[in-house]
Scaffold this motif. Structure first.
Motif, PDB file in Angstrom:
ATOM      1  N   TYR A  27       0.987  -1.160   0.044  1.00 38.11           N
ATOM      2  CA  TYR A  27       0.084  -0.041  -0.138  1.00 38.11           C
ATOM      3  C   TYR A  27       1.116   1.312  -0.066  1.00 38.11           C
ATOM      4  O   TYR A  27       0.529   2.227  -0.476  1.00 38.11           O
ATOM      5  N   ALA A  28       2.116   1.287   0.486  1.00 37.14           N
ATOM      6  CA  ALA A  28       2.993   2.241   0.527  1.00 37.14           C
ATOM      7  C   ALA A  28       3.401   2.437  -1.051  1.00 37.14           C
ATOM      8  O   ALA A  28       3.653   3.713  -1.443  1.00 37.14           O
ATOM      9  N   TYR A  29       3.577   1.621  -1.759  1.00 34.76           N
ATOM     10  CA  TYR A  29       3.980   1.390  -2.909  1.00 34.76           C
ATOM     11  C   TYR A  29       3.087   2.236  -3.838  1.00 34.76           C
ATOM     12  O   TYR A  29       3.106   2.865  -4.695  1.00 34.76           O
ATOM     13  N   TYR A  30       1.599   1.751  -3.447  1.00 39.80           N
ATOM     14  CA  TYR A  30       0.404   2.256  -4.410  1.00 39.80           C
ATOM     15  C   TYR A  30       0.570   4.057  -3.994  1.00 39.80           C
ATOM     16  O   TYR A  30       0.398   4.720  -4.986  1.00 39.80           O
ATOM     17  N   ALA A  31       0.638   4.316  -2.988  1.00 38.92           N
ATOM     18  CA  ALA A  31       0.815   5.895  -2.453  1.00 38.92           C
ATOM     19  C   ALA A  31       2.046   6.414  -3.149  1.00 38.92           C
ATOM     20  O   ALA A  31       1.922   7.402  -3.842  1.00 38.92           O
ATOM     21  N   GLY A  32       3.088   5.653  -3.394  1.00 39.86           N
ATOM     22  CA  GLY A  32       4.409   6.264  -4.268  1.00 39.86           C
ATOM     23  C   GLY A  32       4.077   6.351  -5.576  1.00 39.86           C
ATOM     24  O   GLY A  32       4.230   7.428  -6.258  1.00 39.86           O
ATOM     25  N   LEU A  33       3.479   5.538  -6.113  1.00 39.74           N
ATOM     26  CA  LEU A  33       2.957   5.624  -7.679  1.00 39.74           C
ATOM     27  C   LEU A  33       1.989   6.998  -7.741  1.00 39.74           C
ATOM     28  O   LEU A  33       2.017   7.528  -8.695  1.00 39.74           O
ATOM     29  N   ALA A  34       1.003   6.934  -6.907  1.00 38.75           N
ATOM     30  CA  ALA A  34       0.187   8.077  -7.127  1.00 38.75           C
ATOM     31  C   ALA A  34       0.681   9.277  -6.666  1.00 38.75           C
ATOM     32  O   ALA A  34       0.310  10.225  -7.773  1.00 38.75           O
ATOM     33  N   LEU A  35       1.836   9.535  -5.898  1.00 44.70           N
ATOM     34  CA  LEU A  35       2.531  10.779  -5.859  1.00 44.70           C
ATOM     35  C   LEU A  35       3.321  11.092  -7.081  1.00 44.70           C
ATOM     36  O   LEU A  35       3.398  12.117  -7.569  1.00 44.70           O
ATOM     37  N   GLY A  36       3.815   9.859  -7.672  1.00 45.74           N
ATOM     38  CA  GLY A  36       4.499   9.984  -9.115  1.00 45.74           C
ATOM     39  C   GLY A  36       3.841  10.570  -9.933  1.00 45.74           C
ATOM     40  O   GLY A  36       4.190  11.333 -10.703  1.00 45.74           O
ATOM     41  N   ALA A  37       2.507   9.989 -10.193  1.00 46.59           N
ATOM     42  CA  ALA A  37       1.778  10.474 -11.296  1.00 46.59           C
ATOM     43  C   ALA A  37       1.367  11.714 -11.246  1.00 46.59           C
ATOM     44  O   ALA A  37       1.060  12.635 -12.066  1.00 46.59           O
ATOM     45  N   GLY A  83       1.384  15.283 -13.439  1.00 49.76           N
ATOM     46  CA  GLY A  83       0.056  16.050 -13.759  1.00 49.76           C
ATOM     47  C   GLY A  83      -1.052  14.945 -13.788  1.00 49.76           C
ATOM     48  O   GLY A  83      -2.055  15.351 -14.483  1.00 49.76           O
ATOM     49  N   ASP A  84      -0.810  13.912 -13.291  1.00 50.99           N
ATOM     50  CA  ASP A  84      -2.149  12.847 -13.562  1.00 50.99           C
ATOM     51  C   ASP A  84      -2.422  12.570 -12.083  1.00 50.99           C
ATOM     52  O   ASP A  84      -1.724  11.927 -11.570  1.00 50.99           O
ATOM     53  N   ASP A  85      -3.959  12.680 -11.795  1.00 51.72           N
ATOM     54  CA  ASP A  85      -4.344  12.218 -10.536  1.00 51.72           C
ATOM     55  C   ASP A  85      -4.873  11.030 -10.417  1.00 51.72           C
ATOM     56  O   ASP A  85      -5.803  10.845 -11.083  1.00 51.72           O
ATOM     57  N   VAL A  86      -4.303   9.981 -10.088  1.00 59.69           N
ATOM     58  CA  VAL A  86      -4.532   8.572  -9.853  1.00 59.69           C
ATOM     59  C   VAL A  86      -4.967   8.206  -8.228  1.00 59.69           C
ATOM     60  O   VAL A  86      -4.904   7.121  -8.174  1.00 59.69           O
ATOM     61  N   TRP A  87      -4.997   9.061  -7.706  1.00 61.48           N
ATOM     62  CA  TRP A  87      -5.350   8.764  -6.020  1.00 61.48           C
ATOM     63  C   TRP A  87      -6.621   7.996  -5.915  1.00 61.48           C
ATOM     64  O   TRP A  87      -6.388   7.057  -5.198  1.00 61.48           O
ATOM     65  N   ALA A  88      -7.506   8.228  -6.623  1.00 59.41           N
ATOM     66  CA  ALA A  88      -8.662   7.492  -6.733  1.00 59.41           C
ATOM     67  C   ALA A  88      -8.516   5.991  -6.952  1.00 59.41           C
ATOM     68  O   ALA A  88      -9.003   4.921  -6.343  1.00 59.41           O
ATOM     69  N   LEU A  89      -7.588   5.767  -8.173  1.00 62.77           N
ATOM     70  CA  LEU A  89      -7.163   4.369  -8.505  1.00 62.77           C
ATOM     71  C   LEU A  89      -6.374   3.931  -7.433  1.00 62.77           C
ATOM     72  O   LEU A  89      -6.453   2.609  -7.209  1.00 62.77           O
ATOM     73  N   ALA A  90      -5.698   4.541  -6.783  1.00 56.02           N
ATOM     74  CA  ALA A  90      -4.755   3.929  -5.739  1.00 56.02           C
ATOM     75  C   ALA A  90      -5.516   3.262  -4.555  1.00 56.02           C
ATOM     76  O   ALA A  90      -5.159   2.402  -4.037  1.00 56.02           O
ATOM     77  N   LEU A  91      -6.563   4.368  -4.123  1.00 52.62           N
ATOM     78  CA  LEU A  91      -7.301   3.930  -3.023  1.00 52.62           C
ATOM     79  C   LEU A  91      -8.197   2.683  -3.497  1.00 52.62           C
ATOM     80  O   LEU A  91      -8.538   2.011  -2.416  1.00 52.62           O
ATOM     81  N   GLY A  92      -8.582   2.703  -4.754  1.00 48.05           N
ATOM     82  CA  GLY A  92      -9.522   1.874  -5.186  1.00 48.05           C
ATOM     83  C   GLY A  92      -8.725   0.344  -5.063  1.00 48.05           C
ATOM     84  O   GLY A  92      -9.400  -0.491  -4.815  1.00 48.05           O
ATOM     85  N   ALA A  93      -7.407   0.235  -5.599  1.00 44.51           N
ATOM     86  CA  ALA A  93      -6.973  -0.823  -5.524  1.00 44.51           C
ATOM     87  C   ALA A  93      -6.494  -1.397  -4.102  1.00 44.51           C
ATOM     88  O   ALA A  93      -6.564  -2.396  -4.030  1.00 44.51           O
ATOM     89  N   PHE A 150      -7.074   8.254   1.559  1.00 46.68           N
ATOM     90  CA  PHE A 150      -5.932   7.122   1.346  1.00 46.68           C
ATOM     91  C   PHE A 150      -5.474   6.651   2.843  1.00 46.68           C
ATOM     92  O   PHE A 150      -5.391   5.526   3.136  1.00 46.68           O
ATOM     93  N   GLY A 151      -5.119   7.594   3.590  1.00 45.42           N
ATOM     94  CA  GLY A 151      -4.532   7.585   4.904  1.00 45.42           C
ATOM     95  C   GLY A 151      -5.394   6.964   5.664  1.00 45.42           C
ATOM     96  O   GLY A 151      -5.028   5.995   6.452  1.00 45.42           O
ATOM     97  N   LEU A 152      -6.808   7.497   5.707  1.00 42.98           N
ATOM     98  CA  LEU A 152      -7.875   6.922   6.740  1.00 42.98           C
ATOM     99  C   LEU A 152      -8.009   5.532   6.535  1.00 42.98           C
ATOM    100  O   LEU A 152      -7.863   4.752   7.310  1.00 42.98           O
ATOM    101  N   VAL A 153      -8.286   5.127   5.317  1.00 42.22           N
ATOM    102  CA  VAL A 153      -8.273   3.589   4.799  1.00 42.22           C
ATOM    103  C   VAL A 153      -7.286   2.788   5.063  1.00 42.22           C
ATOM    104  O   VAL A 153      -7.527   1.647   5.703  1.00 42.22           O
ATOM    105  N   ALA A 154      -6.015   3.315   5.085  1.00 42.18           N
ATOM    106  CA  ALA A 154      -5.000   2.528   5.451  1.00 42.18           C
ATOM    107  C   ALA A 154      -5.074   2.182   6.742  1.00 42.18           C
ATOM    108  O   ALA A 154      -4.550   0.927   7.219  1.00 42.18           O
ATOM    109  N   ALA A 155      -5.103   3.387   7.691  1.00 43.26           N
ATOM    110  CA  ALA A 155      -5.194   3.223   9.246  1.00 43.26           C
ATOM    111  C   ALA A 155      -6.275   2.248   9.534  1.00 43.26           C
ATOM    112  O   ALA A 155      -5.880   1.184  10.635  1.00 43.26           O
ATOM    113  N   VAL A 156      -7.434   2.433   9.066  1.00 39.74           N
ATOM    114  CA  VAL A 156      -8.458   1.305   9.405  1.00 39.74           C
ATOM    115  C   VAL A 156      -8.121  -0.086   8.851  1.00 39.74           C
ATOM    116  O   VAL A 156      -8.539  -1.014   9.657  1.00 39.74           O
ATOM    117  N   ALA A 157      -7.507  -0.263   7.766  1.00 42.07           N
ATOM    118  CA  ALA A 157      -7.486  -1.574   7.348  1.00 42.07           C
ATOM    119  C   ALA A 157      -6.366  -2.214   7.988  1.00 42.07           C
ATOM    120  O   ALA A 157      -6.329  -3.499   8.181  1.00 42.07           O
TER     121      ALA A 157
END
Length: 614
Positions: free
Chosen positions: A282-292, A296-306, A522-529
């Motif tokens: 899940y940290a790697y998902y966050a890293g990918l989202a930050l890199g995107a 200029g590409d917002d993929v946080w919703a995809l990262a959270l969905g994954a 993303f942070g909230l769901v990660a903490a709850v997960a």
């Protein structure tokens, strides 16, 4: 230091004392049964102790498996028996009985006849074997490891001893040890692309005194560095991230192989291995989202969905397994078909790859990260995980509806704990009259009804409609768990609740449409997960669910869902983002502090979790 007591007549040229010392034992020699009992009583009660026949012939790894595995209070192989502190009282009673029966004979009994590492023990002539027999008669749970081709015998005469030594020489002890370090059931990528060499890395680590926990930590650090590389948003960063992610997975395989190779199992190690896997991914998902985002590409919703999809997949597995853990009459035509398919070689690998296990999943993520974009990586991940989830969930549903299993109170309690209902749902459930009788399928129907109402109201776009839906959802959550979850499909309730809570946070954060809302979600769901995974591993380790105060403190799944919907209705988008961030930090601090306290100080027995392929 553990102590080994050698019994029986010494054999010139025997290596047993050297072998025991190489395994870390302080070796004492008993002149007879009475002397052995005296020496046993002198060993401190908080130390491991072993009784070993001096005539033992076998592989050092057979002794290691029988006498050093920390997971079992009592264990035995032919000619040897050991007890940890938890099994010491049983061993002492058995020893006293045998001393009384033998009258303290000097040799500890008549000469022993040959023992096979895989055959039946045909007599109880040696003291160690008689003690094992007494333990069995007392109903003690004595672990007997599978030795396979390893030799463990107590020869009766020089000819038998010579044959046993030849059998030892014919089998490469180290080769068997290396092979047994690899899990017998794993994914295709792990089996053919990692394990052939990672086992040698594990041996290298063992010979340098490294522990599995240290390797696990190194794997986490490597994955976090990979996430940092991905967060740069550059092609070079993405390539480095992919390579480091693969290396992190190699280390992830190595830590378990090191634990099996050196028998370094621990409660803390099992917890670290399990939770760090999720933290890395899940940290790697966050890293990918930050890199995107840097590109200029917002993929946080995809990262959270994954993350949501992957977590819900795991909860399906956990809930199904707990529901059927100790069920009686636990068979079905679907399970029989599955077992039949497992007997055909090629179908085994196809079925393991369909579920997109961690090895295949991480390899796919690493390659796509290096070669494509974060958006394409997440699309492929979501599609692959969705297909895998559909396949596994459908199979578990078919098994559940075709089997006639009677589920136990323990299973019902585990499912209720996995549901994570909080004080609000508990209050609603307490209002139900004891005389009310629901249909056996009503818990699942109530849960489905609440989830559908919540989803419809959240999808409506009205903040207050979402809050009303959350109120109804909280009510149905309490009613659903107001009776034992023993229905055929009641194991679906925990994953339904996970999906309802997580997706509500995702939708409301996406609708806020301000910078930072989705990362906060993303942070909230990660903490709850993390809290939910922690609950799973406590239950699976027979340590019980998290304390009630912790569930109350973080609100329970229905309380958090209601709180998030009310905050979305009352606050502006920017204020809602701040509230999500604060809630994520608060939940993370509480659950992490309690989880670390529990696992570090836990008195739970040592375990090693082989984990799910997914």
């Amino acid at each position: 230091m553990p102590t080994a007591i050698l019994t029986g007549q010494p054999v010139p040229g025997s290596s047993i004392e050297t072998d025991l010392r190489s395994l870390g034992f302080d070796v004492l020699t008993a002149a007879g049964t009475a002397d052995a009992e005296t020496l046993l009583a002198a060993v401190p009660g908080d130390e491991r102790v072993a009784l070993v026949d001096s005539r033992f012939v076998g592989h050092p790894h057979a002794l290691r498996l029988g006498l050093t595995d920390p997971r079992f209070p009592l264990a035995a192989i032919p000619g040897a028996v050991t007890a940890q502190p938890a099994g010491r009282q049983a061993l002492t009673r058995a020893m006293a009985r045998e001393n009384s029966a033998s009258g303290g004979t000097a040799g500890g009994g008549a000469p022993a006849r040959a023992r096979s590492s895989v055959g039946n023990i045909d007599s109880l002539d040696s003291l160690a074997e008689r003690v094992v027999g007494a333990l069995d008669a007392d109903g003690a749970d004595v672990h007997r490891p599978e030795l396979g081709s390893l030799v463990a015998e107590v020869p009766a005469d020089p000819q038998a001893r010579n044959e046993a030594r030849q059998a030892v020489a014919a089998v490469d002890d180290e080769a068997v040890r290396l092979k047994s370090a690899v899990k017998s059931r794993d994914g295709f990528f792990t089996t053919y692309c990692v394990s052939p060499y990672s086992r040698y890395i594990a041996r290298w680590c063992a010979r340098r005194g490294l522990t599995p926990n240290q390797v696990t930590t190194a794997s986490l650090i490597t994955a976090l560095i990979a996430a940092g590389c991905a967060a740069t948003g550059t092609r070079g960063g993405f390539v480095a991230a992919g390579l480091l992610l693969i290396f992190s997975f190699v280390l992830d395989c190595t830590d378990g192989q090191l634990a099996r190779y050196s028998l370094q199992y621990s409660t803390l190690g099992a917890w670290l291995d399990a939770t760090f896997d999720r933290a890395k991914e899940y940290a790697y998902y966050a890293g990918l989202a930050l890199g995107a985002a840097r590109g200029g590409d917002d993929v946080w919703a995809l990262a959270l969905g994954a993350m949501i999809l992957q977590t819900c997949r795991h909860v399906v597995d956990f809930s199904f397994n707990e529901a059927n853990h100790d069920a009686t009459a636990n068979t079905s035509p679907t399970a029989a078909l599955s077992d039949k398919l497992d007997s055909v070689g090629w179908t085994v690998w196809v079925r393991r790859m369909i579920v997109l296990p961690i090895g295949e999943r991480w390899a796919m993520i690493a390659v796509l990260t290096a070669a494509t974009t974060p958006r394409i990586t997440f699309y492929a991940l979501l599609i692959g995980c969705a297909l895998a989830a559909t396949y596994t969930t459908a199979g578990r549903v078919l098994r559940s509806v075709t089997r006639r299993a009677k589920r136990t109170d323990r299973a019902a309690r585990a499912l209720a704990d996995l549901a994570d209902n909080g004080p609000l749902a508990a209050f609603v459930g307490s209002l139900r009259s004891p005389n009310t009788r629901f249909h056996p399928s009503s818990p699942l129907l109530l849960a489905v009804f609440g989830v559908v109402v919540l989803a419809a109201n959240v999808a409506s776009g009205s903040p207050w409609a979402a809050a009303v839906g959350a109120v109804i959802y909280a009510l149905t959550s309490g009613l659903a768990l107001s009776q034992p979850l023993k229905g055929a499909l009641d194991w679906l309730i925990p994953p339904l609740f996970r999906a309802a809570e997580y997706l509500t946070v995702l939708v409301l954060a996406a609708r806020a449409d301000v910078n930072g809302a989705l990362p906060a979600a993303f942070g909230l769901v990660a903490a709850v997960a993390y809290h939910h995974y922690d609950t799973v591993y406590r239950i699976r380790g027979d340590a019980g669910a998290p304390p009630a105060w912790l569930v109350r403190a973080v609100g329970g799944q229905e309380g958090r869902t209601l709180l998030v919907t009310v905050l979305a209705a009352l606050l502006t988008a920017s204020q809602f983002t701040v509230a999500l961030t604060a809630l994520a930090v608060a939940v993370a601090l509480v659950v992490l502090a309690e989880s670390i306290r529990f696992w570090v100080s836990s008195g739970a027995p040592a375990v090693h979790d082989e984990g799910e392929p997914a």
